[in-house]
Design a protein around this motif. Structure first.
Motif, PDB file in Angstrom:
ATOM      1  N   SER A 122     -88.483  -9.456   8.194  1.00  5.02           N
ATOM      2  CA  SER A 122     -88.714  -8.269   7.905  1.00  5.02           C
ATOM      3  C   SER A 122     -87.493  -7.551   8.993  1.00  5.02           C
ATOM      4  O   SER A 122     -86.765  -6.679   8.688  1.00  5.02           O
ATOM      5  N   PRO A 123     -87.265  -7.816  10.329  1.00  2.00           N
ATOM      6  CA  PRO A 123     -86.304  -7.393  10.998  1.00  2.00           C
ATOM      7  C   PRO A 123     -84.881  -7.706  10.480  1.00  2.00           C
ATOM      8  O   PRO A 123     -83.861  -7.166  10.660  1.00  2.00           O
ATOM      9  N   LEU A 124     -84.933  -8.993   9.912  1.00  2.00           N
ATOM     10  CA  LEU A 124     -83.667  -9.292   9.041  1.00  2.00           C
ATOM     11  C   LEU A 124     -83.173  -8.558   7.991  1.00  2.00           C
ATOM     12  O   LEU A 124     -81.981  -7.902   7.931  1.00  2.00           O
ATOM     13  N   LEU A 125     -84.157  -7.853   7.180  1.00  2.00           N
ATOM     14  CA  LEU A 125     -83.820  -7.083   6.085  1.00  2.00           C
ATOM     15  C   LEU A 125     -83.368  -5.820   6.846  1.00  2.00           C
ATOM     16  O   LEU A 125     -82.768  -5.020   6.119  1.00  2.00           O
ATOM     17  N   ALA A 126     -84.350  -5.326   7.920  1.00  2.00           N
ATOM     18  CA  ALA A 126     -83.656  -3.933   8.361  1.00  2.00           C
ATOM     19  C   ALA A 126     -82.728  -3.974   9.255  1.00  2.00           C
ATOM     20  O   ALA A 126     -82.206  -3.113   9.805  1.00  2.00           O
ATOM     21  N   GLY A 127     -81.827  -5.159   9.248  1.00  6.02           N
ATOM     22  CA  GLY A 127     -80.605  -5.117  10.088  1.00  6.02           C
ATOM     23  C   GLY A 127     -80.908  -5.175  11.401  1.00  6.02           C
ATOM     24  O   GLY A 127     -79.737  -4.835  12.258  1.00  6.02           O
ATOM     25  N   GLU A 128     -82.029  -5.819  12.057  1.00  4.58           N
ATOM     26  CA  GLU A 128     -82.169  -5.636  13.500  1.00  4.58           C
ATOM     27  C   GLU A 128     -82.076  -7.119  14.005  1.00  4.58           C
ATOM     28  O   GLU A 128     -82.190  -7.184  15.090  1.00  4.58           O
ATOM     29  N   MET A 129     -81.638  -8.026  12.974  1.00  3.96           N
ATOM     30  CA  MET A 129     -81.592  -9.579  13.370  1.00  3.96           C
ATOM     31  C   MET A 129     -80.730  -9.999  12.635  1.00  3.96           C
ATOM     32  O   MET A 129     -80.643  -9.893  11.480  1.00  3.96           O
ATOM     33  N   THR A 130     -80.014 -11.211  13.110  1.00  7.66           N
ATOM     34  CA  THR A 130     -79.148 -12.376  12.408  1.00  7.66           C
ATOM     35  C   THR A 130     -79.801 -13.301  11.787  1.00  7.66           C
ATOM     36  O   THR A 130     -80.821 -13.503  12.218  1.00  7.66           O
ATOM     37  N   HIS A 131     -79.474 -13.885  10.812  1.00 10.81           N
ATOM     38  CA  HIS A 131     -79.869 -15.051  10.177  1.00 10.81           C
ATOM     39  C   HIS A 131     -79.991 -16.021  11.168  1.00 10.81           C
ATOM     40  O   HIS A 131     -81.135 -16.778  11.151  1.00 10.81           O
ATOM     41  N   ASP A 132     -79.155 -16.495  12.098  1.00  6.21           N
ATOM     42  CA  ASP A 132     -79.287 -17.519  12.943  1.00  6.21           C
ATOM     43  C   ASP A 132     -80.558 -17.483  13.791  1.00  6.21           C
ATOM     44  O   ASP A 132     -80.811 -18.238  14.143  1.00  6.21           O
ATOM     45  N   ALA A 133     -80.889 -16.135  14.108  1.00  7.32           N
ATOM     46  CA  ALA A 133     -81.939 -15.944  14.950  1.00  7.32           C
ATOM     47  C   ALA A 133     -83.291 -16.450  14.588  1.00  7.32           C
ATOM     48  O   ALA A 133     -84.529 -16.690  15.076  1.00  7.32           O
ATOM     49  N   LEU A 134     -83.359 -16.747  13.108  1.00  7.93           N
ATOM     50  CA  LEU A 134     -84.649 -16.998  12.564  1.00  7.93           C
ATOM     51  C   LEU A 134     -84.623 -18.494  12.524  1.00  7.93           C
ATOM     52  O   LEU A 134     -85.957 -18.979  12.519  1.00  7.93           O
ATOM     53  N   ASP A 169     -84.956 -14.286  -0.882  1.00 11.60           N
ATOM     54  CA  ASP A 169     -85.448 -12.829  -1.317  1.00 11.60           C
ATOM     55  C   ASP A 169     -84.732 -11.732  -0.356  1.00 11.60           C
ATOM     56  O   ASP A 169     -84.430 -10.763  -0.720  1.00 11.60           O
ATOM     57  N   ALA A 170     -84.689 -11.933   0.960  1.00 11.93           N
ATOM     58  CA  ALA A 170     -84.139 -11.153   1.864  1.00 11.93           C
ATOM     59  C   ALA A 170     -82.778 -10.893   1.536  1.00 11.93           C
ATOM     60  O   ALA A 170     -82.157  -9.847   1.557  1.00 11.93           O
ATOM     61  N   ALA A 171     -81.925 -12.149   1.320  1.00 12.77           N
ATOM     62  CA  ALA A 171     -80.436 -11.926   1.041  1.00 12.77           C
ATOM     63  C   ALA A 171     -80.385 -11.091  -0.177  1.00 12.77           C
ATOM     64  O   ALA A 171     -79.323 -10.301  -0.217  1.00 12.77           O
ATOM     65  N   GLU A 172     -81.066 -11.045  -1.299  1.00 10.47           N
ATOM     66  CA  GLU A 172     -80.901 -10.273  -2.515  1.00 10.47           C
ATOM     67  C   GLU A 172     -81.198  -9.156  -2.260  1.00 10.47           C
ATOM     68  O   GLU A 172     -80.492  -8.117  -2.692  1.00 10.47           O
ATOM     69  N   LEU A 173     -82.251  -8.733  -1.414  1.00 14.40           N
ATOM     70  CA  LEU A 173     -82.439  -7.357  -0.991  1.00 14.40           C
ATOM     71  C   LEU A 173     -81.481  -6.736  -0.343  1.00 14.40           C
ATOM     72  O   LEU A 173     -80.990  -5.442  -0.389  1.00 14.40           O
TER      73      LEU A 173
END
Length: 434
Positions: free
Chosen positions: A57-69, A142-146
């Motif tokens: 969710s924070p990745l989708l919102a632009g609040e976090m980077t992919h690497d942080a997951l 899914d997140a990348a597509e959105l």
């Protein structure tokens, strides 16, 4: 106190099918065990190592980077002598030969096998569900597509998104897309948001907060179908009753369904999910199931707390230790929904015998409601300030009679505990405040 069970030797080759959060947690627990299986193979159908799905969710919102997951990179597995196979899906399990096959044609023999295949988005039988532009919100793809869609169709270019589902995932998907610049409508089938956790008052407060940010919320919304734009792409969501919501993108987030097909096809005992006993062992003694794909005493799982307890039991069992088996325990739900803190446990609706205590501070945006029976807390809903939530939950589990501190229950844990610990009844200025 754990001890090595003499009749449970450590497994020679353990294969874990699934590299999601549950499977990864199990691997982390196993490498800490003195009697860990000497050979461990992890197979994941996603192309990347395990990541924290909660942070999508924070990745989708632009609040976090992919690497942080990412939970642990491929190097970590190698350092712990664990074989990691990514981008392959197990298609067949031969119980007699103790052998599995992947869609890449790989075969592996196992001594013990753990199914940690998780779940998939529940998709309702809605006309138009297969149209382009209709998405789930469950994994990195899914997140990348959105994110790609939001970058090309922000509000300034007329981009509209409709999210179906008023639970946690739906709310966070809707807020993420809104923060990306889309005009977003959210449709909830029930009469309120997060109906499994919140009472009407808390749900109303949450809805007003989200609407104040620009999100459109539609409750008691029943989907009739998705409209085709003529080229195979979604153009609108049609509700029963005739309302039409224009949509360039639709996200379906109504819940999850266990990924139990692999176990069912293999011949394991399966109901909604793979049935396990208190050691997380399936109907085949060499196969275990864990997390969202398992079912214990009729219960399936979607929250991390019980799954983490399952991991502890299964890791010890696979390492040849004797521990108390897994048992169901009450859980409290602690969430932060789009920046709003929530805490809840027990029933969301009172019955005729419940005493209901409420506190509401509209200026601060705080709300608390307790359900008591014979002086004991059976349920709580907290919105905004949730600091007292764990204190309430601990007293609920203990069955503590809170009559001595009833007048302070809604004001603060320290005040309530002071009265609860007092050996003699005493007058308190808190009585007037209550």
């Amino acid at each position: 106190m754990r001890h090595r069970h003499p009749d449970s030797p450590a497994t020679e080759h353990l294969v874990i099918v699934g590299n999601g959060m549950a499977g990864h947690r199990l691997v982390e627990a196993l490498v800490k065990q003195p009697g860990r299986p000497p050979r461990i193979t992890v197979i994941g159908d996603e192309r990347v190592p395990a990541y924290n799905r909660i942070l999508l969710s924070p990745l989708l919102a632009g609040e976090m980077t992919h690497d942080a997951l990412t939970l642990n990179g491929a190097d970590w597995y190698a350092e712990h002598d664990i074989a990691l196979v990514l981008g392959e899906r197990v298609t067949d399990i031969d119980l007699q030969a103790r052998r599995l096959t992947t869609d890449a044609g790989r075969t592996l023999d196992y001594d013990r096998l753990v199914l940690a295949t998780g779940s998939r988005p529940a998709m309702p039988p809605i006309p138009g569900l297969d149209l382009d532009g209709v998405h789930a919100f469950r994994d990195l793809d899914d997140a990348a597509e959105l994110i790609r869609f939001s970058r090309t169709r922000a509000t300034g270019h007329g981009g509209r998104a409709v999210v179906i589902g008023g639970g946690l995932l739906g709310l966070e998907a809707a807020e993420g897309l809104r923060k990306r610049g889309l005009a977003v409508s959210l449709i909830q089938r029930d009469d309120r948001l997060m109906n499994r956790q919140l009472d009407v008052t808390a749900a109303t407060l949450l809805q007003r907060e989200l609407e104040s940010r620009g999100l459109e919320v539609i409750t008691e919304g029943h989907i009739a179908g998705f409209e085709d734009d003529g080229s195979g792409h979604v153009a609108a969501v049609c509700l029963e009753g005739g309302r039409r919501l224009a949509a360039d993108c639709v996200v379906v987030a109504i819940g999850i369904a266990p990924n139990a097909e692999l176990g069912r096809t293999a011949g394991l005992e399966v109901n909604r999910a793979v049935i396990v006993d208190e050691t997380l062992t399936s109907s085949d003694p060499a196969i275990h199931a864990l997390g969202e794909c398992c079912e214990f005493q009729g219960t399936t799982y979607g929250l991390v707390e019980p799954i983490w307890r399952q991991v502890e039991v299964l890791a010890a069992h696979l390492a040849g230790e004797a521990v108390d088996g897994y048992v169901e325990k009450p859980c409290a739900t602690k969430l932060k929904v789009s920046g709003v803190s929530l805490y809840a446990f027990g029933p969301t609706e009172p019955d005729a015998d419940h005493e209901v205590l409420t506190y509401h501070d509209p200026q601060q945006g705080d709300y608390r409601r307790l359900l008591l029976r014979d002086g004991r807390i059976e349920g709580a809903v907290l919105y905004g300030d949730t600091a007292m939530g764990p204190w309430y939950f601990e007293r609920s589990l203990a069955g503590t009679d809170l009559g001595p501190c009833r007048q302070a229950l809604l004001l603060g844990a320290a005040d309530a505990q002071l009265l609860l610990d007092s050996p003699e009844p005493q007058d308190s200025p808190l009585k007037e405040a209550a």
